[in-house]
Scaffold this active site. Structure first.
Site, PDB file in Angstrom:
ATOM      1  N   ARG A 171    -100.337 -22.931  22.476  1.00 51.06           N
ATOM      2  CA  ARG A 171    -100.746 -24.531  22.469  1.00 51.06           C
ATOM      3  C   ARG A 171     -99.078 -24.697  22.033  1.00 51.06           C
ATOM      4  O   ARG A 171     -98.420 -25.819  22.101  1.00 51.06           O
ATOM      5  CB  ARG A 171    -101.639 -24.636  20.958  1.00 51.06           C
ATOM      6  CG  ARG A 171    -103.153 -24.382  21.388  1.00 51.06           C
ATOM      7  CD  ARG A 171    -103.847 -24.581  20.098  1.00 51.06           C
ATOM      8  NE  ARG A 171    -103.949 -23.957  19.756  1.00 51.06           N
ATOM      9  CZ  ARG A 171    -104.669 -23.332  18.969  1.00 51.06           C
ATOM     10  NH1 ARG A 171    -105.911 -23.002  20.618  1.00 51.06           N
ATOM     11  NH2 ARG A 171    -104.528 -22.387  18.439  1.00 51.06           N
ATOM     12  N   GLU A 202    -103.558  -7.765  10.555  1.00 50.64           N
ATOM     13  CA  GLU A 202    -104.019  -6.333   9.324  1.00 50.64           C
ATOM     14  C   GLU A 202    -105.001  -5.601   9.726  1.00 50.64           C
ATOM     15  O   GLU A 202    -104.845  -4.308   9.820  1.00 50.64           O
ATOM     16  CB  GLU A 202    -105.225  -7.883   8.402  1.00 50.64           C
ATOM     17  CG  GLU A 202    -105.344  -7.029   7.855  1.00 50.64           C
ATOM     18  CD  GLU A 202    -107.107  -7.998   7.176  1.00 50.64           C
ATOM     19  OE1 GLU A 202    -107.405  -7.480   5.894  1.00 50.64           O
ATOM     20  OE2 GLU A 202    -107.166  -8.965   7.528  1.00 50.64           O
TER      21      GLU A 202
END
Length: 264
Positions: free
Chosen positions: A152, A189
């Site tokens: 984006r 993560e």
């Protein structure tokens, strides 16, 4: 792949911050998009200020900036405040921008509130105001590179670059660019990812703006900064339309300036 997506879109709406430009939702009498149903409230019994455990905390052991930076690229000062747009005065454009961003619950996973900018893009006035606010800030600052983060950042970066007379450089995920690339790995993560740009797209000593639609944990912005600074580019500032302050991405950027228009 899902974990990567979650890093960029998790957002629980926090209680309104006491800023001078508190943004309000569109009036029920004059909806901006009458054909778009209003987003339902969070599930009963679930406070709106809570945050899903699927959203990752910032990895504060990582540093955004590499040693040295661009030599001989002294930064021209921007506005004294480097946080929110129109921090000291209300700007009606910000209210329109905020109200044109749709929030979709439980996407892409239950418990996530997704900030959908596609409705902002449908409102030509709000879209133009978004670009204008960035252009007003960065014109005349001798920025020669606008680096847009996939995907984006590719929407907002090119019109800003054209307006301020800079080139646009796409920062892409691995195996997306056809030529020789330089790559910067960053931690997620569960595992790692990388960001790449073409070799020769930027030169040592250039001044760059890094732009994306949203900052959550700040991982991708940090990778973009490190990638540019490795080749001697001076990153003047990072800019985003939306900030999710609960995820503390701004803290992860360290002393690198961040400019945002609205809070999610």
């Amino acid at each position: 792949m899902l974990q990567r997506l979650l890093l960029r879109c998790p957002n629980w709406i926090s209680p309104p911050l006491p800023t001078s430009h508190q943004l309000l939702p569109p009036s029920s009498k004059t909806p901006l998009f009458s054909w778009i149903p209003p987003a339902p409230a969070p599930p009963a019994g679930q406070p709106s200020s809570s945050r899903s455990h699927n959203s990752r905390p910032a990895l504060r052991s990582l540093s955004c900036t590499s040693a040295g930076g661009g030599a001989g690229t002294e930064s021209q000062p921007l506005q004294q405040h480097q946080g929110m747009a129109a921090q000291d005065e209300k700007d009606p454009r910000l209210a329109r921008i905020s109200s044109s961003i749709r929030v979709i619950p439980d996407f892409p996973k239950k418990g996530i509130l997704f900030q959908d900018i596609t409705t902002l893009l449908l409102d030509t006035k709000a879209f133009k105001d978004t670009i204008d606010l960035f252009v007003d800030r960065y014109k005349g600052k001798k920025i020669s590179v606008v680096a847009g983060i996939e995907a984006r950042g590719f929407i907002f970066g090119p019109p800003i670059a054209l307006a301020i007379g800079a080139k646009f450089v796409p920062m892409r995920k691995p195996k997306k660019l056809p030529g020789e690339v330089i790559s910067e790995e960053y931690s997620l993560e569960y595992g790692k990812d990388a960001m790449e740009m073409h070799v020769g797209a930027v030169q040592a000593g250039e001044r760059a703006l890094v732009i994306d639609d949203l900052i959550a944990t700040g991982g991708t912005l940090c990778a973009a900064i490190r990638l540019l600074e490795r080749v001697g580019v001076h990153v003047v500032e990072c800019a985003c339309v939306i900030e999710l302050p609960e995820l503390k991405g701004r803290e992860r950027l360290g002393d690198k300036p961040l400019f945002v228009l609205v809070n999610g």
